[in-house]
Design an enzyme around this catalytic site. Structure first.
Site, PDB file in Angstrom:
ATOM      1  N   HIS A 298       1.099  -1.635   0.238  1.00  0.00           N
ATOM      2  CA  HIS A 298       0.147  -0.110   0.166  1.00  0.00           C
ATOM      3  C   HIS A 298       1.248   1.000  -0.512  1.00  0.00           C
ATOM      4  O   HIS A 298       1.167   1.663  -1.420  1.00  0.00           O
ATOM      5  CB  HIS A 298      -0.800   0.484   1.022  1.00  0.00           C
ATOM      6  N   ASP A 349      -5.047  -8.275  -2.929  1.00  0.00           N
ATOM      7  CA  ASP A 349      -5.290  -7.936  -2.189  1.00  0.00           C
ATOM      8  C   ASP A 349      -6.617  -8.548  -1.269  1.00  0.00           C
ATOM      9  O   ASP A 349      -6.685  -9.263  -0.889  1.00  0.00           O
ATOM     10  CB  ASP A 349      -5.401  -6.278  -1.718  1.00  0.00           C
TER      11      ASP A 349
END
Ligand SMILES: [Zn+2]
Length: 491
Positions: A298, A349
């Site tokens: 991220h 993810d």
């Protein structure tokens, strides 16, 4: 071991200089050779370890070749996955809330998992991945123990029951797996674990390191590294207290890839600054944990200094653009990372979207939205990020059309509803996973036109696996009863 994985199956990993003879070939109607453009009739020779040993453009296919129609590209390497999050797709998107409220629902799904249920679900998720062009996956895995936190035992195929379930799932699906065994010890800075987090924890970093060492031994005895390998992860600076970070920094073997969720949310930064006086990046760096084996997942809310530290250290920054949009995380500074020289990779993810083409596109679109300009990541760079960045994050060879590369390819139809009229060089901006005509891993065909070569339609596998998980969650004594209740609004 299933037949479709012969190429990355029982053959011992060769040394770096070993040259093995070609044992199979993949013939591509067209192949995207990066800066070399798109070539026609490309025959790729592959050795027994699944490595490219020859690339011959302008030659006919031979009997026995795997034939890919359309335009073939290097297979995409998924640098961030939580396989069980796939069960939440289409069940949380209409309720508003934030990352943190989504996380509550996710914990309920985690509570319902058993090794058998997880193997079935992960097989389906990995089949979905491989059918759209992901040829390897870094699984960020933290559901280690029983729901009450006690380890699995002999009756459950041993203490690594969950990890072995994921390994078997990947092998059945024909996707290369980097199993990132994750250290998860706390519910937040100075906060103990919640009930829903208990099964994630080994208690201390030392005990996690012991289990990791045992898992590495177990997996390496069962699978060659090009098929299943073990890496490590620190869940986040929220979940591993600073004194335990120090233990990891001191004792984690140097050859293990290390991943961490980093600055996904502003609240993590605020809590970290309050508790330690440093940003999450600076905290990890102060313990020597930021280096070229680190993948920062991220890195959405980072300072200019954080960006420089990560880039200068050679860390990989794993962007998950469709997840970051879906969970309202924010728009990360992908362009700033690139300008600083950081290596980039892509991950799916939480699997609201599982599609390397949409992930590549979302990366470029995010930069357009952020800057008000087009043309940040060209097709060559996007495919490089998807194939080589993701492989670097896993400590693997990347896929490509050059000797020494992994023979992992995804081909797309350049004349589909979505792609008709597109320049072949611009398919990265128009194709989706639905346009993938064939996927090869290690020179072996694993999926054709969205159907898995040995497992069939991913949709059928997913439907069955998620229904079985719901059933378990609904059972009166089921560990995850609250999951189904929550989904149906019976709080
Ligand atoms: Zn994640």
């Amino acid at each position: 071991m299933t037949g479709n994985m012969d190429a990355v199956g029982p053959v011992p990993a060769p040394g770096p200089d070993a040259v093995l003879p070609a044992v199979r070939a993949v013939w591509c109607e067209h192949a995207w050779l990066g800066a070399g453009g798109v070539a026609d009739a490309v025959r790729v020779e592959v050795d027994g370890a699944g490595t490219v040993v020859g690339v011959l453009p302008g030659v006919p296919a031979q009997d026995g070749d795997v034939v890919l129609s359309g335009v073939a590209f290097p297979g995409a390497a998924n640098a961030h996955s939580h396989a069980f999050h796939r069960a939440l797709r289409g069940r949380t998107h209409d309720r508003g809330g934030t990352f943190w409220t989504w996380r509550e629902t996710m914990y309920r799904a985690a509570g319902a998992l058993t090794p058998a249920l997880y193997e079935e679900l992960a097989t389906a998720v990995y089949a979905e991945m491989v059918a759209v062009g992901w040829t390897s996956v870094a699984e960020f895995h933290y559901v280690h123990h029983r729901p009450d936190g006690t380890p699995y035992g002999q009756g459950d195929s041993g203490p690594h029951a969950m990890e072995l379930a994921l390994a078997r799932a990947a092998v059945r699906a024909g996707i290369r797996l980097t199993l990132l065994d994750t250290c998860y010890l706390a519910g937040g800075f100075g906060t103990p674990l919640e009930d829903g987090q208990r099964r994630f924890s080994d208690g201390t970093a030392a005990r996690w390191l012991d289990r990791l060492a045992s898992l590495r031994t177990t997996i390496s005895a069962l699978y060659p590294a090009q098929q299943v390998s073990v890496g490590a992860a620190i869940h986040s600076v929220r979940a591993v207290p600073e004194d335990q970070l120090a233990v990891i920094a001191q004792h984690l073997p140097p050859d293990v890839p290390l991943h961490v969720h980093l600055s996904e949310q502003p609240a993590e930064n605020e809590d970290c600054l309050r508790a330690t006086g440093r940003t999450p990046t600076a905290l990890l760096d102060s313990h020597g944990l930021v280096g070229d084996r680190l993948s920062a997942v991220h890195a959405t809310h980072v300072s200019g200094r954080d960006i420089a530290v990560l880039a200068d250290a050679g860390a990989v920054v794993v962007l998950c653009p469709t997840t970051e949009a879906d969970l309202a995380d924010g728009l990360g500074p992908a362009g700033d990372f690139r300008a600083a020289g950081a290596r980039l990779a892509l991950g799916t993810d939480q699997h609201a979207v599982v599609d390397p083409w949409l992930e590549m596109r979302a990366l470029e679109h995010g930069e357009r939205l952020r800057t008000g300009r087009r043309g940040h990541f060209g097709p060559e760079e996007l495919h490089g990020i998807a194939a080589l960045g993701g492989a670097a994050a896993q400590g693997r060879r990347g896929a490509g059309f050059r000797p020494g590369c992994a023979a992992d390819f995804m081909a797309v139809d350049p004349r589909s509803t979505r792609t008709a009229g597109s320049s072949r060089a611009q398919l990265a901006y128009t194709a989706t996973g639905q346009d993938v005509t064939g996927v090869v891993v290690g020179g072996v065909l694993v999926a054709r036109d969205g159907v898995h070569a040995t497992l069939g339609r991913p949709a059928d596998l997913l439907s069955a696996a998620i229904a079985r998980l719901d059933e378990a969650a609904d059972a009166p004594t089921g560990p995850g009863r609250a999951t189904a209740n929550h989904r149906r609004g019976r709080h």
